[in-house]
Motif scaffolding. Structure first.
Motif, PDB file in Angstrom:
ATOM      1  N   LEU A 111     -97.376 -13.607  45.057  1.00  0.00           N
ATOM      2  CA  LEU A 111     -97.951 -14.135  46.295  1.00  0.00           C
ATOM      3  C   LEU A 111     -97.032 -15.216  46.877  1.00  0.00           C
ATOM      4  O   LEU A 111     -96.471 -16.036  46.133  1.00  0.00           O
ATOM      5  N   TYR A 112     -96.893 -15.200  48.193  1.00  0.00           N
ATOM      6  CA  TYR A 112     -96.077 -16.178  48.908  1.00  0.00           C
ATOM      7  C   TYR A 112     -96.890 -16.653  50.108  1.00  0.00           C
ATOM      8  O   TYR A 112     -97.567 -15.839  50.747  1.00  0.00           O
ATOM      9  N   GLY A 113     -96.795 -17.936  50.440  1.00  0.00           N
ATOM     10  CA  GLY A 113     -97.537 -18.425  51.604  1.00  0.00           C
ATOM     11  C   GLY A 113     -96.943 -19.698  52.173  1.00  0.00           C
ATOM     12  O   GLY A 113     -96.209 -20.420  51.498  1.00  0.00           O
ATOM     13  N   LEU A 145    -101.011 -21.142  56.354  1.00  0.00           N
ATOM     14  CA  LEU A 145    -100.905 -20.598  57.708  1.00  0.00           C
ATOM     15  C   LEU A 145    -100.862 -19.075  57.650  1.00  0.00           C
ATOM     16  O   LEU A 145    -101.408 -18.383  58.489  1.00  0.00           O
ATOM     17  N   GLU A 146    -100.176 -18.571  56.629  1.00  0.00           N
ATOM     18  CA  GLU A 146    -100.100 -17.124  56.381  1.00  0.00           C
ATOM     19  C   GLU A 146     -99.811 -16.954  54.909  1.00  0.00           C
ATOM     20  O   GLU A 146     -99.293 -17.867  54.263  1.00  0.00           O
ATOM     21  N   TRP A 147    -100.119 -15.802  54.388  1.00  0.00           N
ATOM     22  CA  TRP A 147     -99.730 -15.491  53.012  1.00  0.00           C
ATOM     23  C   TRP A 147     -99.657 -13.981  52.842  1.00  0.00           C
ATOM     24  O   TRP A 147    -100.249 -13.232  53.621  1.00  0.00           O
ATOM     25  N   THR A 195     -96.328 -17.660  43.688  1.00  0.00           N
ATOM     26  CA  THR A 195     -96.761 -17.506  42.289  1.00  0.00           C
ATOM     27  C   THR A 195     -95.633 -16.908  41.451  1.00  0.00           C
ATOM     28  O   THR A 195     -95.803 -16.698  40.256  1.00  0.00           O
ATOM     29  N   ARG A 196     -94.479 -16.629  42.064  1.00  0.00           N
ATOM     30  CA  ARG A 196     -93.407 -16.065  41.231  1.00  0.00           C
ATOM     31  C   ARG A 196     -92.759 -17.186  40.414  1.00  0.00           C
ATOM     32  O   ARG A 196     -92.699 -18.325  40.865  1.00  0.00           O
ATOM     33  N   PRO A 197     -92.302 -16.845  39.202  1.00  0.00           N
ATOM     34  CA  PRO A 197     -91.676 -17.882  38.381  1.00  0.00           C
ATOM     35  C   PRO A 197     -90.359 -18.343  39.002  1.00  0.00           C
ATOM     36  O   PRO A 197     -89.696 -17.565  39.706  1.00  0.00           O
ATOM     37  N   GLY A 255     -79.308 -12.250  53.169  1.00  0.00           N
ATOM     38  CA  GLY A 255     -78.609 -13.534  53.320  1.00  0.00           C
ATOM     39  C   GLY A 255     -79.383 -14.561  54.141  1.00  0.00           C
ATOM     40  O   GLY A 255     -78.789 -15.497  54.675  1.00  0.00           O
ATOM     41  N   LYS A 256     -80.706 -14.412  54.203  1.00  0.00           N
ATOM     42  CA  LYS A 256     -81.528 -15.347  54.994  1.00  0.00           C
ATOM     43  C   LYS A 256     -81.324 -16.797  54.537  1.00  0.00           C
ATOM     44  O   LYS A 256     -81.120 -17.693  55.351  1.00  0.00           O
ATOM     45  N   ASN A 257     -81.376 -16.979  53.215  1.00  0.00           N
ATOM     46  CA  ASN A 257     -81.233 -18.327  52.649  1.00  0.00           C
ATOM     47  C   ASN A 257     -79.933 -18.988  53.047  1.00  0.00           C
ATOM     48  O   ASN A 257     -79.902 -20.133  53.476  1.00  0.00           O
ATOM     49  N   ASP A 287     -87.095 -25.601  46.527  1.00  0.00           N
ATOM     50  CA  ASP A 287     -86.926 -24.190  46.915  1.00  0.00           C
ATOM     51  C   ASP A 287     -88.286 -23.571  47.238  1.00  0.00           C
ATOM     52  O   ASP A 287     -88.426 -22.834  48.209  1.00  0.00           O
ATOM     53  N   TYR A 288     -89.241 -23.837  46.419  1.00  0.00           N
ATOM     54  CA  TYR A 288     -90.623 -23.352  46.581  1.00  0.00           C
ATOM     55  C   TYR A 288     -91.555 -24.365  45.935  1.00  0.00           C
ATOM     56  O   TYR A 288     -91.134 -25.208  45.147  1.00  0.00           O
ATOM     57  N   PHE A 289     -92.834 -24.220  46.239  1.00  0.00           N
ATOM     58  CA  PHE A 289     -93.868 -24.864  45.422  1.00  0.00           C
ATOM     59  C   PHE A 289     -94.339 -23.765  44.479  1.00  0.00           C
ATOM     60  O   PHE A 289     -94.957 -22.787  44.921  1.00  0.00           O
ATOM     61  N   MET A 330     -88.501 -21.180  59.083  1.00  0.00           N
ATOM     62  CA  MET A 330     -89.150 -20.638  57.893  1.00  0.00           C
ATOM     63  C   MET A 330     -88.641 -19.237  57.570  1.00  0.00           C
ATOM     64  O   MET A 330     -88.335 -18.463  58.467  1.00  0.00           O
ATOM     65  N   ASP A 331     -88.527 -18.966  56.281  1.00  0.00           N
ATOM     66  CA  ASP A 331     -88.054 -17.669  55.782  1.00  0.00           C
ATOM     67  C   ASP A 331     -89.269 -16.972  55.194  1.00  0.00           C
ATOM     68  O   ASP A 331     -89.729 -17.331  54.112  1.00  0.00           O
ATOM     69  N   ILE A 332     -89.825 -16.020  55.953  1.00  0.00           N
ATOM     70  CA  ILE A 332     -91.003 -15.305  55.453  1.00  0.00           C
ATOM     71  C   ILE A 332     -90.845 -13.805  55.680  1.00  0.00           C
ATOM     72  O   ILE A 332     -90.036 -13.386  56.510  1.00  0.00           O
ATOM     73  N   ASP A 333     -91.626 -13.029  54.953  1.00  0.00           N
ATOM     74  CA  ASP A 333     -91.465 -11.577  55.062  1.00  0.00           C
ATOM     75  C   ASP A 333     -92.178 -11.040  56.320  1.00  0.00           C
ATOM     76  O   ASP A 333     -92.839 -11.802  57.039  1.00  0.00           O
ATOM     77  N   ILE A 334     -92.056  -9.740  56.554  1.00  0.00           N
ATOM     78  CA  ILE A 334     -92.589  -9.144  57.787  1.00  0.00           C
ATOM     79  C   ILE A 334     -94.117  -9.244  57.884  1.00  0.00           C
ATOM     80  O   ILE A 334     -94.641  -9.409  58.976  1.00  0.00           O
ATOM     81  N   ILE A 382     -91.243 -25.252  53.236  1.00  0.00           N
ATOM     82  CA  ILE A 382     -91.132 -24.819  51.831  1.00  0.00           C
ATOM     83  C   ILE A 382     -92.374 -23.994  51.510  1.00  0.00           C
ATOM     84  O   ILE A 382     -93.502 -24.479  51.642  1.00  0.00           O
ATOM     85  N   SER A 383     -92.154 -22.755  51.103  1.00  0.00           N
ATOM     86  CA  SER A 383     -93.275 -21.859  50.811  1.00  0.00           C
ATOM     87  C   SER A 383     -93.872 -22.134  49.441  1.00  0.00           C
ATOM     88  O   SER A 383     -93.196 -22.661  48.556  1.00  0.00           O
ATOM     89  N   ALA A 384     -95.120 -21.725  49.301  1.00  0.00           N
ATOM     90  CA  ALA A 384     -95.759 -21.725  47.981  1.00  0.00           C
ATOM     91  C   ALA A 384     -95.616 -20.307  47.427  1.00  0.00           C
ATOM     92  O   ALA A 384     -95.634 -19.336  48.197  1.00  0.00           O
TER      93      ALA A 384
HETATM   94  P1  5GP Z   1     -87.610 -14.423  46.931  1.00  0.00           P
HETATM   95  O1  5GP Z   1     -88.574 -14.258  45.804  1.00  0.00           O
HETATM   96  O2  5GP Z   1     -86.420 -13.507  46.809  1.00  0.00           O
HETATM   97  O3  5GP Z   1     -87.230 -15.875  47.153  1.00  0.00           O
HETATM   98  O4  5GP Z   1     -88.368 -13.978  48.260  1.00  0.00           O
HETATM   99  C1  5GP Z   1     -88.906 -12.694  48.363  1.00  0.00           C
HETATM  100  C2  5GP Z   1     -89.446 -12.476  49.748  1.00  0.00           C
HETATM  101  O5  5GP Z   1     -90.545 -13.348  50.005  1.00  0.00           O
HETATM  102  C3  5GP Z   1     -88.441 -12.733  50.878  1.00  0.00           C
HETATM  103  O6  5GP Z   1     -88.436 -11.599  51.718  1.00  0.00           O
HETATM  104  C4  5GP Z   1     -88.986 -13.922  51.619  1.00  0.00           C
HETATM  105  O7  5GP Z   1     -88.743 -13.828  53.006  1.00  0.00           O
HETATM  106  C5  5GP Z   1     -90.460 -13.800  51.343  1.00  0.00           C
HETATM  107  N1  5GP Z   1     -91.156 -15.100  51.453  1.00  0.00           N
HETATM  108  C6  5GP Z   1     -90.729 -16.314  51.053  1.00  0.00           C
HETATM  109  N2  5GP Z   1     -91.612 -17.262  51.368  1.00  0.00           N
HETATM  110  C7  5GP Z   1     -92.629 -16.635  52.017  1.00  0.00           C
HETATM  111  C8  5GP Z   1     -93.860 -17.096  52.610  1.00  0.00           C
HETATM  112  O8  5GP Z   1     -94.205 -18.272  52.623  1.00  0.00           O
HETATM  113  N3  5GP Z   1     -94.648 -16.148  53.166  1.00  0.00           N
HETATM  114  C9  5GP Z   1     -94.320 -14.825  53.191  1.00  0.00           C
HETATM  115  N4  5GP Z   1     -95.161 -14.005  53.787  1.00  0.00           N
HETATM  116  N5  5GP Z   1     -93.174 -14.369  52.650  1.00  0.00           N
HETATM  117  C10 5GP Z   1     -92.339 -15.269  52.063  1.00  0.00           C
END
Ligand code: 5GP
Length: 253
Positions: free
Chosen positions: A118-120, A109-111, A78-80, A55-57, A90-92, A138-142, A74-76
């Motif tokens: 890929l997320y970054g 900054l991180e990816w 490669t997922r559709p 429930g992060k979002n 929501d994303y780039f 920011m909502d990012i993974d561990i 807003i993260s970048a």
């Molecule tokens: P979803 O595809 O469900 O939106 O996100 C999947 C996972 O990617 C989530 O755990 C979210 O926290 C993580 N995520 C989203 N944006 C980023 C980002 O910019 N960097 C990283 N490292 N993880 C991200």
């Protein structure tokens, strides 16, 4: 459109600072901005992680509604895009080559790779906000949080926990975005991810989204008062001048 151009710092936080450092946490109108004076300071990152489906979002969106001056990174990815998701909101959404080019140009900054995509975090937006004294959630993974912490250990790291495994599985099922196979994969990942909690500053159990958002808000408000981030000398020079308080000199000199 270029991702940096769409991801510019907005107005409200800047106006709050210009109004003498007023803390914008939902108050409206000039009067409320003028009343709540705070010290000018540098902004900070509020990094929120937690298992998929926790429930992060929703919690972050509630917080953003309550604090319109809080910026969102807003993260970048490669997922559709999923149905209803918008590019630049929501994303780039990038092609793998575009994402790779950003990595090579040092624009992230991180990816990390998460569930096969890929997320970054675009670096320029975050840095410009922090310089302008604006806080960024920011909502990012561990994996991403770990990279941010290595570079910027003084930021704020919050881990969102589900109340139980059963509750998490039910939520992932309910949102209906994932196949059975993906759900099994996400639950398996969640069981490992929660052990990273020690890397975080705060933990919140998301048993109720409003309560969780209120707790996150409390963290934000407390962190906004950290002396180490404030430009208190500037403030003292402006507001606690010697002639107004004869005999009380700056004891720190
Ligand atoms: P979803 O595809 O469900 O939106 O996100 C999947 C996972 O990617 C989530 O755990 C979210 O926290 C993580 N995520 C989203 N944006 C980023 C980002 O910019 N960097 C990283 N490292 N993880 C991200």
């Amino acid at each position: 459109m270029d991702s940096e151009a769409r991801n510019q710092p907005g107005e409200s936080g800047e106006q709050a600072e210009k109004a003498g450092g007023a803390e914008g946490s939902g108050g409206t109108g000039r009067a409320s901005q003028r009343r709540r004076l705070v010290l000018p300071r540098r902004g900070f990152l509020l990094v929120v992680s937690g298992p998929s489906g926790v429930g992060k979002n929703t919690v972050i969106n509630l917080l953003r509604r309550r604090c319109p001056d809080l910026r969102y990174s807003i993260s970048a990815t490669t997922r559709p895009a999923r149905p209803g998701e918008r590019d630049g909101v929501d994303y780039f959404f990038l092609a793998p080559q575009e994402f790779q080019a950003k990595i090579e140009r040092g624009e992230l900054l991180e990816w990390a790779e998460v569930y096969g995509h890929l997320y970054g975090t675009p670096r320029a937006y975050v840095e410009s906000c922090l310089e302008a004294g604006q806080d960024v959630v920011m909502d990012i993974d561990i994996q991403g949080a770990r990279q941010v912490k290595a570079k910027m250990p003084g930021e704020v790291f919050v881990f969102l926990l589900p109340p139980s495994w059963r509750a998490l599985e039910e939520r992932i099922h309910k949102r209906g975005k994932d196949s059975e196979q993906a759900i099994v994969q996400r639950m398996k990942a969640a069981r490992q991810e929660i052990w990273c909690i020690e890397d975080y500053t705060y933990v919140i159990i998301n048993d109720d989204v409003r309560r969780a958002a209120a707790r996150l808000h409390s963290i934000l408000v407390a962190e906004r008062s950290r002396v180490a981030r404030t430009h208190w000398r500037q403030y003292f020079a402006r507001c606690f001048r010697e002639k107004e308080h004869p005999g009380k000199e700056d004891a720190t000199k």
